[in-house]
Scaffold this motif. Structure first.
Motif, PDB file in Angstrom:
ATOM      1  N   LEU A  45     -11.741  -7.261  -2.840  1.00 19.32           N
ATOM      2  CA  LEU A  45     -12.070  -5.838  -2.794  1.00 19.32           C
ATOM      3  C   LEU A  45     -12.634  -5.461  -1.435  1.00 19.32           C
ATOM      4  O   LEU A  45     -13.280  -6.286  -0.769  1.00 19.32           O
ATOM      5  N   PRO A  46     -12.432  -4.214  -1.008  1.00 21.73           N
ATOM      6  CA  PRO A  46     -13.103  -3.738   0.213  1.00 21.73           C
ATOM      7  C   PRO A  46     -14.523  -3.302  -0.103  1.00 21.73           C
ATOM      8  O   PRO A  46     -14.835  -2.874  -1.222  1.00 21.73           O
ATOM      9  N   GLY A  47     -15.409  -3.413   0.891  1.00 17.04           N
ATOM     10  CA  GLY A  47     -16.755  -2.890   0.716  1.00 17.04           C
ATOM     11  C   GLY A  47     -16.753  -1.380   0.651  1.00 17.04           C
ATOM     12  O   GLY A  47     -17.580  -0.762  -0.020  1.00 17.04           O
ATOM     13  N   THR A  48     -15.819  -0.767   1.353  1.00 14.29           N
ATOM     14  CA  THR A  48     -15.594   0.676   1.334  1.00 14.29           C
ATOM     15  C   THR A  48     -14.129   0.914   1.666  1.00 14.29           C
ATOM     16  O   THR A  48     -13.497   0.065   2.316  1.00 14.29           O
ATOM     17  N   ILE A  49     -13.590   2.035   1.213  1.00 17.19           N
ATOM     18  CA  ILE A  49     -12.199   2.356   1.544  1.00 17.19           C
ATOM     19  C   ILE A  49     -12.144   3.433   2.621  1.00 17.19           C
ATOM     20  O   ILE A  49     -11.080   3.983   2.898  1.00 17.19           O
ATOM     21  N   GLU A  50     -13.276   3.714   3.231  1.00 17.87           N
ATOM     22  CA  GLU A  50     -13.324   4.708   4.296  1.00 17.87           C
ATOM     23  C   GLU A  50     -13.141   4.044   5.664  1.00 17.87           C
ATOM     24  O   GLU A  50     -13.435   2.857   5.840  1.00 17.87           O
TER      25      GLU A  50
ATOM     26  N   ALA B  39       0.834  -1.202   0.000  1.00 19.23           N
ATOM     27  CA  ALA B  39       0.000   0.000   0.000  1.00 19.23           C
ATOM     28  C   ALA B  39       0.866   1.249   0.000  1.00 19.23           C
ATOM     29  O   ALA B  39       0.559   2.240  -0.682  1.00 19.23           O
ATOM     30  N   GLY B  40       1.965   1.221   0.761  1.00 19.27           N
ATOM     31  CA  GLY B  40       2.870   2.367   0.780  1.00 19.27           C
ATOM     32  C   GLY B  40       3.593   2.552  -0.539  1.00 19.27           C
ATOM     33  O   GLY B  40       3.773   3.673  -1.012  1.00 19.27           O
TER      34      GLY B  40
ATOM     35  N   GLU C 148      -6.070   0.146  -1.886  1.00 19.66           N
ATOM     36  CA  GLU C 148      -6.695  -0.681  -2.906  1.00 19.66           C
ATOM     37  C   GLU C 148      -5.708  -1.056  -4.010  1.00 19.66           C
ATOM     38  O   GLU C 148      -5.737  -2.175  -4.535  1.00 19.66           O
ATOM     39  N   ALA C 149      -4.797  -0.141  -4.343  1.00 24.61           N
ATOM     40  CA  ALA C 149      -3.765  -0.472  -5.330  1.00 24.61           C
ATOM     41  C   ALA C 149      -2.795  -1.498  -4.763  1.00 24.61           C
ATOM     42  O   ALA C 149      -2.327  -2.397  -5.474  1.00 24.61           O
TER      43      ALA C 149
END
Length: 410
Positions: A208-213, A184-185, A191-192
């Motif tokens: 995948l995440p359901g949300t990235i928040e 991620a860093g 997500e990338a």
């Protein structure tokens, strides 16, 4: 000049013959198409004759047969159904391990509410989404799962090597969590980082995440006070729910304005089959369904929707829950998004699965159900508190085939 040349009498008949101008208009279309079809059929026949007389005889050895079988399996998986799974924890990886044998078109939508253990520490210190559930599901979908599981699940020791009195700064962290955090860093976003980690590990499908928040799971928990009276507690944090030692009434997100991850919505709308569970009911399955837009997308989809009920209850979350209790709470939180349920029917009520857990029992035959019940032997014989990956996937696809073959609205 060219026009005058082609208009000459000696060329006029040739042009008419070449363009079939002497035929009626319909024949000018039908004849070329028929000729092309005959030519294609001759070509395919000649091609298969070459394969049969020259290629196949050289591929009849055991090793070559295995190679061909592998090619066929990969081709079939590439054309398999588009399946979306929703959940997290240890339940979803079991399902993914089984499904990946049938299709490469898998999208696992994972909860991001985890705030305990290594994931919680990285979430607080690095400001990223909790990587733990992503780690488990990436390992489950990896083509090198045996090695990847051991590598990703490896946890660093509590004490430094050679100095038992020195605390290891990496104590409790798993290698997989640190790997995803590093990716991620490097890539600039969580997500990338997940996408690139999947490429490195040759993952079949997507996670995948359901949300990235950043979200916080909260719950209303009823429990008995020492004086015998019932009280309702407000619990904040996913890791705190089991510690409340009561009965969860409902869960909700602390944040009100939460945006779903667009790729997750797109995957749901394009799915051939949508599956929720198995996994911790209130802390793995439900949190995804609380993200605004997720349930709406599920209900808008024309794909069959199946909830996979847990084999055993979970202490502090679903004590004394049967299939009906799971479905009632699922309907409360997800507005009937899953009208079908798959439950285990291979259990002995006189022999609990493990520890304080109990079997999730089926409704009695005379019960009137507001959902459609499918059952099967989907339990792991060696670990009866968990699903068996192969049994579960095979039964899910059987139910999927049955639901897909039925007329719409039946």
């Amino acid at each position: 000049l060219l026009h005058d040349f082609l208009s000459a009498p000696q060329w006029s008949a040739f042009v008419d013959m070449l363009t079939l101008r002497f035929l009626p208009p319909w024949a000018r279309v039908v004849l070329p198409v028929a000729f092309g079809a005959l030519l294609a059929a001759w070509g395919w026949t000649h091609f298969y004759r070459i394969l049969d007389t020259e290629v196949w005889p050289g591929l009849r050895g055991v090793e070559n047969q295995e190679l061909l079988a592998t090619v066929v399996r990969r081709y079939r998986r590439s054309r398999g159904p588009r399946i979306v799974t929703i959940g997290g924890g240890t339940g979803m990886p079991q399902l993914l391990r089984g499904l990946r044998k049938y299709t490469d078109n898998i999208t696992a939508i994972v909860t991001v509410a985890d705030d305990g253990g290594s994931s919680g520490r990285l979430r607080r210190s690095m400001g990223i989404l909790p990587p733990g559930d992503f780690r488990n599901n990436i390992a489950a979908l990896s083509e090198a799962e045996g090695l990847m599981t051991r590598l990703f699940q490896y946890r660093f020791a509590d004490r430094e090597l050679g100095d038992p009195d020195a605390v290891n700064e990496l104590a409790g962290h798993s290698f997989g969590n640190l790997f995803i955090t590093t990716m991620a860093g490097v890539t600039g976003s969580f997500e990338a980082g997940i996408a690139e980690s999947s490429k490195v590990l040759r993952v079949r499908g997507r996670v995948l995440p359901g949300t990235i928040e950043d979200i916080t799971l909260c719950a209303e928990v009823r429990r008995l006070r020492p004086d015998g009276e019932m009280e309702t507690l407000m619990v904040e944090g996913e890791s705190m729910l089991p510690k409340a030692q009561g009965q969860v009434d409902r869960v909700f997100l602390k944040q009100e304005q939460i945006r779903p991850y667009p790729e997750a919505i797109r995957a749901i709308l394009q799915a051939d089959l949508i599956v929720a569970g198995p996994g911790s009911f209130y802390t793995s399955v439900i949190p995804n369904l609380l993200v605004p837009g997720i349930v709406d997308a599920i209900c808008a989809s024309s794909a069959p929707r199946i909830y996979i009920c847990n084999v055993a209850t979970q202490t502090g979350e679903t004590d004394h829950f049967g299939v009906c209790e799971h479905m009632a709470k699922l309907r409360e939180h997800a507005n009937g998004a899953f009208p079908n349920v798959l439950a285990n029917d291979n259990y002995d009520l006189n022999q609990p699965p493990a520890g304080n857990a109990q079997w999730v029992h089926l409704p009695p035959p005379e019960a009137k159900l507001d959902f459609r019940l499918f059952t099967g032997d989907i339990v792991d014989d060696n670990r009866p508190w968990r699903h068996d990956a192969d049994k579960l996937a095979a039964r899910v696809l059987e139910v999927f085939g049955q639901l897909r073959s039925e007329p719409a609205g039946s």
